[in-house]
Scaffold this motif. Structure first.
Motif, mmCIF file in Angstrom:
data_model
loop_
_atom_site.group_PDB
_atom_site.id
_atom_site.type_symbol
_atom_site.label_atom_id
_atom_site.label_comp_id
_atom_site.label_asym_id
_atom_site.label_seq_id
_atom_site.Cartn_x
_atom_site.Cartn_y
_atom_site.Cartn_z
ATOM 1 N N MET A 178 0.839 -1.187 0.000
ATOM 2 C CA MET A 178 0.000 0.000 0.000
ATOM 3 C C MET A 178 0.877 1.240 0.000
ATOM 4 O O MET A 178 1.980 1.217 0.511
ATOM 5 C CB MET A 178 -0.869 0.021 1.250
ATOM 6 N N SER A 179 0.329 2.348 -0.510
ATOM 7 C CA SER A 179 1.024 3.622 -0.460
ATOM 8 C C SER A 179 0.603 4.364 0.802
ATOM 9 O O SER A 179 -0.572 4.360 1.165
ATOM 10 C CB SER A 179 0.653 4.479 -1.669
ATOM 11 N N TYR A 180 1.549 5.007 1.470
ATOM 12 C CA TYR A 180 1.265 5.748 2.690
ATOM 13 C C TYR A 180 1.716 7.179 2.562
ATOM 14 O O TYR A 180 2.700 7.481 1.901
ATOM 15 C CB TYR A 180 1.995 5.134 3.893
ATOM 16 N N ASP A 181 0.995 8.076 3.237
ATOM 17 C CA ASP A 181 1.425 9.454 3.418
ATOM 18 C C ASP A 181 2.497 9.380 4.498
ATOM 19 O O ASP A 181 2.234 8.917 5.605
ATOM 20 C CB ASP A 181 0.229 10.290 3.879
ATOM 21 N N THR A 182 3.704 9.819 4.202
ATOM 22 C CA THR A 182 4.819 9.624 5.127
ATOM 23 C C THR A 182 4.677 10.405 6.423
ATOM 24 O O THR A 182 5.207 9.997 7.435
ATOM 25 C CB THR A 182 6.155 10.003 4.446
ATOM 26 N N GLU A 183 3.972 11.540 6.438
ATOM 27 C CA GLU A 183 3.826 12.318 7.656
ATOM 28 C C GLU A 183 2.952 11.620 8.687
ATOM 29 O O GLU A 183 3.249 11.636 9.868
ATOM 30 C CB GLU A 183 3.246 13.693 7.347
ATOM 31 N N GLU A 184 1.859 11.015 8.291
ATOM 32 C CA GLU A 184 0.909 10.434 9.226
ATOM 33 C C GLU A 184 0.806 8.918 9.109
ATOM 34 O O GLU A 184 0.067 8.308 9.850
ATOM 35 C CB GLU A 184 -0.487 11.014 9.005
ATOM 36 N N GLN A 185 1.498 8.319 8.188
ATOM 37 C CA GLN A 185 1.354 6.899 7.905
ATOM 38 C C GLN A 185 -0.105 6.549 7.597
ATOM 39 O O GLN A 185 -0.660 5.596 8.118
ATOM 40 C CB GLN A 185 1.907 6.043 9.049
ATOM 41 N N VAL A 186 -0.715 7.374 6.763
ATOM 42 C CA VAL A 186 -2.085 7.153 6.311
ATOM 43 C C VAL A 186 -2.012 6.563 4.911
ATOM 44 O O VAL A 186 -1.289 7.053 4.057
ATOM 45 C CB VAL A 186 -2.880 8.479 6.298
ATOM 46 N N VAL A 187 -2.761 5.522 4.681
ATOM 47 C CA VAL A 187 -2.827 4.897 3.373
ATOM 48 C C VAL A 187 -3.333 5.918 2.361
ATOM 49 O O VAL A 187 -4.272 6.652 2.628
ATOM 50 C CB VAL A 187 -3.803 3.689 3.414
ATOM 51 N N THR A 188 -2.718 5.985 1.189
ATOM 52 C CA THR A 188 -3.179 6.929 0.166
ATOM 53 C C THR A 188 -3.777 6.222 -1.046
ATOM 54 O O THR A 188 -4.416 6.858 -1.863
ATOM 55 C CB THR A 188 -2.023 7.833 -0.306
ATOM 56 N N GLU A 189 -3.572 4.943 -1.166
ATOM 57 C CA GLU A 189 -4.100 4.143 -2.271
ATOM 58 C C GLU A 189 -4.417 2.751 -1.744
ATOM 59 O O GLU A 189 -3.723 2.239 -0.871
ATOM 60 C CB GLU A 189 -3.053 3.988 -3.381
ATOM 61 N N PRO A 190 -5.440 2.106 -2.290
ATOM 62 C CA PRO A 190 -5.683 0.715 -1.899
ATOM 63 C C PRO A 190 -4.600 -0.174 -2.514
ATOM 64 O O PRO A 190 -4.034 0.159 -3.553
ATOM 65 C CB PRO A 190 -7.061 0.401 -2.494
ATOM 66 N N PRO A 191 -4.319 -1.296 -1.876
ATOM 67 C CA PRO A 191 -3.340 -2.216 -2.457
ATOM 68 C C PRO A 191 -3.878 -2.813 -3.756
ATOM 69 O O PRO A 191 -5.088 -2.938 -3.934
ATOM 70 C CB PRO A 191 -3.173 -3.290 -1.381
ATOM 71 N N VAL A 192 -2.984 -3.173 -4.627
ATOM 72 C CA VAL A 192 -3.394 -3.779 -5.899
ATOM 73 C C VAL A 192 -4.010 -5.155 -5.658
ATOM 74 O O VAL A 192 -4.992 -5.524 -6.299
ATOM 75 C CB VAL A 192 -2.200 -3.865 -6.872
ATOM 76 N N ALA A 193 -3.465 -5.891 -4.726
ATOM 77 C CA ALA A 193 -3.978 -7.234 -4.428
ATOM 78 C C ALA A 193 -3.894 -7.487 -2.932
ATOM 79 O O ALA A 193 -3.276 -8.443 -2.475
ATOM 80 C CB ALA A 193 -3.176 -8.284 -5.194
ATOM 81 N N GLY A 194 -4.532 -6.613 -2.149
ATOM 82 C CA GLY A 194 -4.472 -6.737 -0.692
ATOM 83 C C GLY A 194 -5.653 -7.480 -0.122
ATOM 84 O O GLY A 194 -6.541 -7.943 -0.840
ATOM 85 N N ASP A 195 -5.667 -7.553 1.196
ATOM 86 C CA ASP A 195 -6.789 -8.203 1.861
ATOM 87 C C ASP A 195 -7.981 -7.239 1.925
ATOM 88 O O ASP A 195 -7.897 -6.071 1.520
ATOM 89 C CB ASP A 195 -6.395 -8.725 3.243
ATOM 90 N N GLU A 196 -9.082 -7.738 2.429
ATOM 91 C CA GLU A 196 -10.330 -6.981 2.424
ATOM 92 C C GLU A 196 -10.224 -5.658 3.185
ATOM 93 O O GLU A 196 -10.587 -4.604 2.652
ATOM 94 C CB GLU A 196 -11.440 -7.839 3.039
ATOM 95 N N ILE A 197 -9.737 -5.671 4.404
ATOM 96 C CA ILE A 197 -9.727 -4.457 5.211
ATOM 97 C C ILE A 197 -8.776 -3.422 4.631
ATOM 98 O O ILE A 197 -9.079 -2.234 4.592
ATOM 99 C CB ILE A 197 -9.447 -4.755 6.704
ATOM 100 N N ASP A 198 -7.602 -3.860 4.154
ATOM 101 C CA ASP A 198 -6.666 -2.907 3.545
ATOM 102 C C ASP A 198 -7.242 -2.298 2.270
ATOM 103 O O ASP A 198 -7.035 -1.119 1.982
ATOM 104 C CB ASP A 198 -5.326 -3.581 3.234
ATOM 105 N N THR A 199 -7.979 -3.082 1.507
ATOM 106 C CA THR A 199 -8.602 -2.582 0.284
ATOM 107 C C THR A 199 -9.699 -1.574 0.610
ATOM 108 O O THR A 199 -9.766 -0.503 0.006
ATOM 109 C CB THR A 199 -9.158 -3.745 -0.557
ATOM 110 N N LEU A 200 -10.560 -1.881 1.573
ATOM 111 C CA LEU A 200 -11.636 -0.959 1.946
ATOM 112 C C LEU A 200 -11.081 0.347 2.508
ATOM 113 O O LEU A 200 -11.498 1.433 2.097
ATOM 114 C CB LEU A 200 -12.569 -1.616 2.963
ATOM 115 N N ILE A 201 -10.144 0.252 3.437
ATOM 116 C CA ILE A 201 -9.567 1.461 4.026
ATOM 117 C C ILE A 201 -8.798 2.241 2.962
ATOM 118 O O ILE A 201 -8.878 3.469 2.898
ATOM 119 C CB ILE A 201 -8.692 1.116 5.243
ATOM 120 N N GLY A 202 -8.072 1.552 2.099
ATOM 121 C CA GLY A 202 -7.337 2.217 1.028
ATOM 122 C C GLY A 202 -8.252 2.969 0.074
ATOM 123 O O GLY A 202 -7.945 4.083 -0.350
ATOM 124 N N CYS A 203 -9.396 2.370 -0.269
ATOM 125 C CA CYS A 203 -10.363 3.054 -1.143
ATOM 126 C C CYS A 203 -10.931 4.290 -0.464
ATOM 127 O O CYS A 203 -11.050 5.353 -1.088
ATOM 128 C CB CYS A 203 -11.494 2.110 -1.524
#
Length: 186
Positions: A1-26
């Motif tokens: 996943m891509s993260y905003d380096t200042e806050e460690q906030v996801v900025t993009e969903p993973p290309v082939a991640g699990d369900e929670i990472d995909t939902l939070i990324g979106c």
């Protein structure tokens, strides 16, 4: 996943991640795009509208702050809503956030939305730690059902997606800013 380096906030969903990472990324991609559409505008920009609609970017900021708090503070976590939401008579003024945004300064609107998003992130992290996407919300429907975190995330993704199209049109009318996604350095 891509993260905003200042806050460690996801900025993009993973290309082939699990369900929670995909939902939070979106959801985070939608939040980031919305922030970019509203970024840098003064009161006139946040109050601009396309006739015949009364919708403004300032109103969208305040509305999405309310929805963030409603879904993740009240429904997911079961906490009462704080200011400014707790002082509103919602029966008398069901569209209060849309109407009242015109009286708020840009700094107030940006701060309100940013704080609501920050609270939401905390509540979502706690729910993920307690039970993942299947974690049940504190909120119970009239039928006695509690939605899962999965459902609340999907609803919030849908809420942002609906309003991003409106934000696109308004922002383009202000200064010509177009694109689907913010630039990589935003």
């Amino acid at each position: 996943m891509s993260y905003d380096t200042e806050e460690q906030v996801v900025t993009e969903p993973p290309v082939a991640g699990d369900e929670i990472d995909t939902l939070i990324g979106c959801l985070e991609r939608n939040r980031r795009t919305f922030a970019w559409k509203c970024e840098g505008l003064d009161a006139a920009g946040l109050g601009a509208r396309l006739a015949p609609s009364t919708l403004t970017l300032g109103g969208l900021l305040k509305h999405l702050a309310l929805v963030e708090d409603e879904y993740f503070t009240r429904r997911l976590s079961g906490a009462e809503l704080g200011p400014p939401w707790d002082a509103v008579d919602w029966d008398a003024e069901p569209d209060w956030e849309w109407r009242s945004a015109a009286q708020d300064s840009p700094d107030e609107l940006y701060a309100l939305w940013t704080a609501a998003v920050a609270r939401s992130r905390v509540h979502v992290r706690e729910a993920v730690a307690e039970g993942g996407a299947g974690h049940l919300a504190a909120y119970t429907t009239a039928r006695g059902e509690s939605p899962s975190l999965r459902r609340l995330l999907v609803d919030m993704i849908e809420e942002y997606a609906r309003h991003l199209g409106q934000a696109d049109m308004i922002r383009e009318s202000i200064d010509g800013r177009v694109r689907e996604d913010p630039p990589a350095d935003f």
